[in-house]
Design a protein around this motif. Structure first.
Motif, PDB file in Angstrom:
ATOM      1  N   TYR A  69      25.306  10.390 -35.450  1.00  0.00           N
ATOM      2  CA  TYR A  69      26.340  10.063 -34.457  1.00  0.00           C
ATOM      3  C   TYR A  69      26.536   8.566 -34.371  1.00  0.00           C
ATOM      4  N   THR A  70      27.806   8.185 -34.372  1.00  0.00           N
ATOM      5  CA  THR A  70      28.134   6.771 -34.489  1.00  0.00           C
ATOM      6  C   THR A  70      29.388   6.463 -33.674  1.00  0.00           C
ATOM      7  N   ASP A  71      29.979   5.283 -33.885  1.00  0.00           N
ATOM      8  CA  ASP A  71      31.153   4.916 -33.084  1.00  0.00           C
ATOM      9  C   ASP A  71      32.470   5.243 -33.789  1.00  0.00           C
ATOM     10  N   VAL A  72      32.407   5.884 -34.958  1.00  0.00           N
ATOM     11  CA  VAL A  72      33.646   6.330 -35.610  1.00  0.00           C
ATOM     12  C   VAL A  72      33.601   7.855 -35.769  1.00  0.00           C
ATOM     13  N   GLU A  73      34.762   8.440 -36.050  1.00  0.00           N
ATOM     14  CA  GLU A  73      34.832   9.902 -36.012  1.00  0.00           C
ATOM     15  C   GLU A  73      34.491  10.596 -37.323  1.00  0.00           C
ATOM     16  N   GLY A  74      33.999   9.824 -38.284  1.00  0.00           N
ATOM     17  CA  GLY A  74      33.610  10.435 -39.557  1.00  0.00           C
ATOM     18  C   GLY A  74      33.786   9.451 -40.687  1.00  0.00           C
ATOM     19  N   VAL A  75      33.867   9.992 -41.884  1.00  0.00           N
ATOM     20  CA  VAL A  75      34.069   9.168 -43.076  1.00  0.00           C
ATOM     21  C   VAL A  75      35.568   9.147 -43.354  1.00  0.00           C
ATOM     22  N   TYR A  76      36.120   7.965 -43.520  1.00  0.00           N
ATOM     23  CA  TYR A  76      37.563   7.808 -43.702  1.00  0.00           C
ATOM     24  C   TYR A  76      37.893   7.450 -45.155  1.00  0.00           C
ATOM     25  N   THR A  77      39.159   7.643 -45.499  1.00  0.00           N
ATOM     26  CA  THR A  77      39.602   7.314 -46.859  1.00  0.00           C
ATOM     27  C   THR A  77      39.508   5.808 -47.128  1.00  0.00           C
ATOM     28  N   ALA A  78      39.506   5.003 -46.057  1.00  0.00           N
ATOM     29  CA  ALA A  78      39.263   3.556 -46.152  1.00  0.00           C
ATOM     30  C   ALA A  78      38.933   3.104 -44.743  1.00  0.00           C
ATOM     31  N   ASP A  79      38.515   1.873 -44.589  1.00  0.00           N
ATOM     32  CA  ASP A  79      38.193   1.371 -43.256  1.00  0.00           C
ATOM     33  C   ASP A  79      39.472   1.336 -42.405  1.00  0.00           C
ATOM     34  N   PRO A  80      39.536   2.135 -41.319  1.00  0.00           N
ATOM     35  CA  PRO A  80      40.766   2.206 -40.518  1.00  0.00           C
ATOM     36  C   PRO A  80      41.139   0.874 -39.865  1.00  0.00           C
ATOM     37  N   ARG A  81      40.190  -0.051 -39.782  1.00  0.00           N
ATOM     38  CA  ARG A  81      40.542  -1.363 -39.215  1.00  0.00           C
ATOM     39  C   ARG A  81      41.417  -2.152 -40.201  1.00  0.00           C
ATOM     40  N   ILE A  82      41.308  -1.793 -41.476  1.00  0.00           N
ATOM     41  CA  ILE A  82      42.119  -2.478 -42.495  1.00  0.00           C
ATOM     42  C   ILE A  82      43.342  -1.641 -42.851  1.00  0.00           C
ATOM     43  N   VAL A  83      43.144  -0.329 -42.906  1.00  0.00           N
ATOM     44  CA  VAL A  83      44.254   0.573 -43.246  1.00  0.00           C
ATOM     45  C   VAL A  83      44.453   1.535 -42.067  1.00  0.00           C
ATOM     46  N   PRO A  84      45.396   1.227 -41.179  1.00  0.00           N
ATOM     47  CA  PRO A  84      45.549   2.058 -39.977  1.00  0.00           C
ATOM     48  C   PRO A  84      45.854   3.525 -40.313  1.00  0.00           C
ATOM     49  N   GLU A  85      46.499   3.789 -41.463  1.00  0.00           N
ATOM     50  CA  GLU A  85      46.845   5.185 -41.771  1.00  0.00           C
ATOM     51  C   GLU A  85      45.728   5.923 -42.536  1.00  0.00           C
ATOM     52  N   ALA A  86      44.538   5.309 -42.627  1.00  0.00           N
ATOM     53  CA  ALA A  86      43.422   5.983 -43.297  1.00  0.00           C
ATOM     54  C   ALA A  86      43.129   7.311 -42.598  1.00  0.00           C
ATOM     55  N   ARG A  87      42.690   8.303 -43.371  1.00  0.00           N
ATOM     56  CA  ARG A  87      42.439   9.634 -42.810  1.00  0.00           C
ATOM     57  C   ARG A  87      40.956   9.954 -42.788  1.00  0.00           C
ATOM     58  N   VAL A 138      33.623  10.767 -28.932  1.00  0.00           N
ATOM     59  CA  VAL A 138      34.800  11.634 -29.008  1.00  0.00           C
ATOM     60  C   VAL A 138      34.390  12.950 -29.645  1.00  0.00           C
ATOM     61  N   GLU A 139      34.637  14.064 -28.968  1.00  0.00           N
ATOM     62  CA  GLU A 139      34.322  15.363 -29.559  1.00  0.00           C
ATOM     63  C   GLU A 139      35.230  15.585 -30.766  1.00  0.00           C
ATOM     64  N   GLY A 140      34.685  16.042 -31.856  1.00  0.00           N
ATOM     65  CA  GLY A 140      35.530  16.277 -33.027  1.00  0.00           C
ATOM     66  C   GLY A 140      34.689  16.820 -34.160  1.00  0.00           C
ATOM     67  N   PRO A 141      35.335  17.298 -35.227  1.00  0.00           N
ATOM     68  CA  PRO A 141      34.597  17.951 -36.300  1.00  0.00           C
ATOM     69  C   PRO A 141      33.799  16.991 -37.195  1.00  0.00           C
ATOM     70  N   GLY A 142      34.146  15.706 -37.203  1.00  0.00           N
ATOM     71  CA  GLY A 142      33.434  14.757 -38.056  1.00  0.00           C
ATOM     72  C   GLY A 142      33.662  15.030 -39.535  1.00  0.00           C
ATOM     73  N   THR A 143      32.778  14.495 -40.359  1.00  0.00           N
ATOM     74  CA  THR A 143      32.838  14.703 -41.807  1.00  0.00           C
ATOM     75  C   THR A 143      31.501  15.276 -42.253  1.00  0.00           C
ATOM     76  N   LEU A 144      31.549  16.342 -43.048  1.00  0.00           N
ATOM     77  CA  LEU A 144      30.302  16.913 -43.550  1.00  0.00           C
ATOM     78  C   LEU A 144      30.053  16.401 -44.972  1.00  0.00           C
ATOM     79  N   VAL A 145      28.900  15.756 -45.149  1.00  0.00           N
ATOM     80  CA  VAL A 145      28.494  15.311 -46.478  1.00  0.00           C
ATOM     81  C   VAL A 145      27.643  16.443 -47.055  1.00  0.00           C
ATOM     82  N   CYS A 146      28.082  17.018 -48.136  1.00  0.00           N
ATOM     83  CA  CYS A 146      27.412  18.221 -48.623  1.00  0.00           C
ATOM     84  C   CYS A 146      27.697  18.430 -50.100  1.00  0.00           C
ATOM     85  N   LYS A 147      27.071  19.448 -50.679  1.00  0.00           N
ATOM     86  CA  LYS A 147      27.399  19.726 -52.078  1.00  0.00           C
ATOM     87  C   LYS A 147      28.474  20.811 -52.149  1.00  0.00           C
TER      88      LYS A 147
END
Ligand code: ASP
Ligand code: MG
Length: 406
Positions: free
Chosen positions: A172-190, A233-242
């Motif tokens: 658990y951290t201050d962001v909602e998961g793993v993004y396609t890029a750092d959202p502070r640099i790319v606001p439209e990152a997913r 923030v409640e949310g699904p986050g990102t699952l790191v898995c195989k």
């Protein structure tokens, strides 16, 4: 019910209210009947503050003493969280790395976990306790306290999950998961719904701060699914898995960047067997990890050698190289501490042509000059001017259409 290991980062534990919030979350999980082990980081900027204090005392603090000092940040957090849980009438016990049985090698400030003796934690769990463990630290066979490298609490959490055979590890951290890029640099990152261990390992190694690279590596080795999600923030986050079938989709999944890059170039290095070993052996002995290494084709038996290190290691590395330069006889040693790296990552690019050229074209169209290039099977990295990194990240995010749902 299953055993769950959770980890809360420093920003989730900055103030008293945060501890109460985290305690309520942990208590709720316990109420569902799970056994719970919680790994904590130091509060807010504590580690930086302790480091700053040490540097005020001496520019080169003793490594052993520095590790003991830095380890205290996590101890404060684990005691406070245990108190917050007891205040909710939950049975909880705080353990330092030593008490939790985290054993490491002797590489101060970047120690590796060599084993976990789970006896104490297992006894506490059996007694019905919620176990709170100070992250980022362990002990050597001589009982000296070590730390695992900045951000290392994630590694503690995944190592414990592996050793205790937890169903999963939640970070658990201050962001909602793993993004396609750092959202502070790319606001439209997913936010990515899931990502493979290997891709996560490359993203983390090449600068994505959301998960420590060694945590991803342990996840891969022991197949521990790791959920990365927000404390707030409640949310699904990102699952790191195989089993993420991205090969089929043939995609770049994310862009990582890193501003912590310094380059050392040696000019006029004699081209004969043993020279590279003579340079890199003392660097390894000085515990400096070298990243990209490039050697030019030699001309009249002299060549140029370039390598990169973390900025924090530049002074130490220059000292080592300068000393060698005299013995081996190079013409010139140059240092540049103003660089950065941008990387594209995705298993989809394995054995598929076209990714590198697309990357270089996008950077060139954005006016970004490439200094060095390195690749792995699932990553291409360009070293560029630090000041151009944000521009480069945006250009690549656009070129690989990462804002579009995959
Ligand atoms: N407190 C340490 C750091 O700031 C470890 C961690 O946060 O995981 O790097
Ligand atoms: Mg952290």
């Amino acid at each position: 019910m299953a055993l769950i290991v959770q980890k809360y980062g420093g920003t989730s534990l900055a103030h008293a209210d945060n501890f109460k919030h985290v305690a309520r979350r942990v208590a709720a999980l316990r109420d569902q009947g799970h056994d719970v082990v919680v790994v904590v980081s130091a509060r807010g900027d504590t580690t930086d503050e302790l480091l700053g204090l040490a540097l005020e005392i001496t520019p080169e603090p003793d490594e052993r003493e520095l590790d003991l000092l830095l380890s205290t940040g996590e101890m404060v957090s684990c005691a406070l969280l245990a108190m917050a849980l007891k205040a909710l009438s939950k049975e909880a016990v705080s353990l330092t790395g030593l008490q939790a049985g985290i054993l490491t090698d002797k590489a101060h400030s970047k120690a590796r976990i060599t084993g976990v003796d789970p006896g104490r934690i297992q006894r506490e769990l059996k007694r019905g306790q919620i176990v709170i463990v100070a992250g980022f630290q362990g002990v050597t066979t001589d009982m000296d306290v070590t730390t695992l490298g900045r951000g290392g609490s994630d590694t503690t959490a995944v190592a414990l999950a592996a050793r205790l055979k937890a169903g999963r590890c939640e970070i658990y951290t201050d962001v909602e998961g793993v993004y396609t890029a750092d959202p502070r640099i790319v606001p439209e990152a997913r936010r990515l719904q899931d990502i493979g261990y290997e891709e996560m390992l490359e993203l983390a190694t090449y600068g994505a701060k959301v998960l420590h690279p060694r945590a991803a590596e342990l996840g891969l080795l022991y197949d521990i699914p790791i959920l990365v999600a927000s404390t707030f923030v409640e949310g699904p986050g990102t699952l790191v898995c195989k089993g993420v079938t991205m090969e089929a989709e043939n995609k770049v999944r994310g862009i990582a960047h890193d501003l912590d890059v310094a380059k050392i170039t040696m000019r006029g290095v004699p081209d004969r067997p043993g020279i590279a070993a003579a340079i890199f052996e003392p660097l390894a002995q000085a515990n400096i990890s070298v990243d990209t290494i490039v050697q030019n084709a030699s001309l009249e038996n002299v060549t140029d050698l370039t390598f990169t290190v973390a900025k924090g290691d530049l002074t130490k590395a220059m000292k080592v190289v300068d000393k060698r330069a005299k013995q081996v006889g190079f013409k010139q040693v140059l240092a540049d501490g103003t660089l950065g790296k941008v990387s594209i990552v995705g298993t989809g690019m394995q054995h598929t042509p076209g990714y590198a050229s697309k990357m270089f074209r996008a950077l060139s169209d954005a006016g970004v000059n490439i200094h060095l290039i390195t690749t792995s099977e699932v990553r291409i990295t360009c070293i560029v001017d630090g000041a151009k990194v944000p521009l480069a990240v945006r250009a690549l995010h656009e070129a690989f259409e990462l804002a579009k749902p995959q």
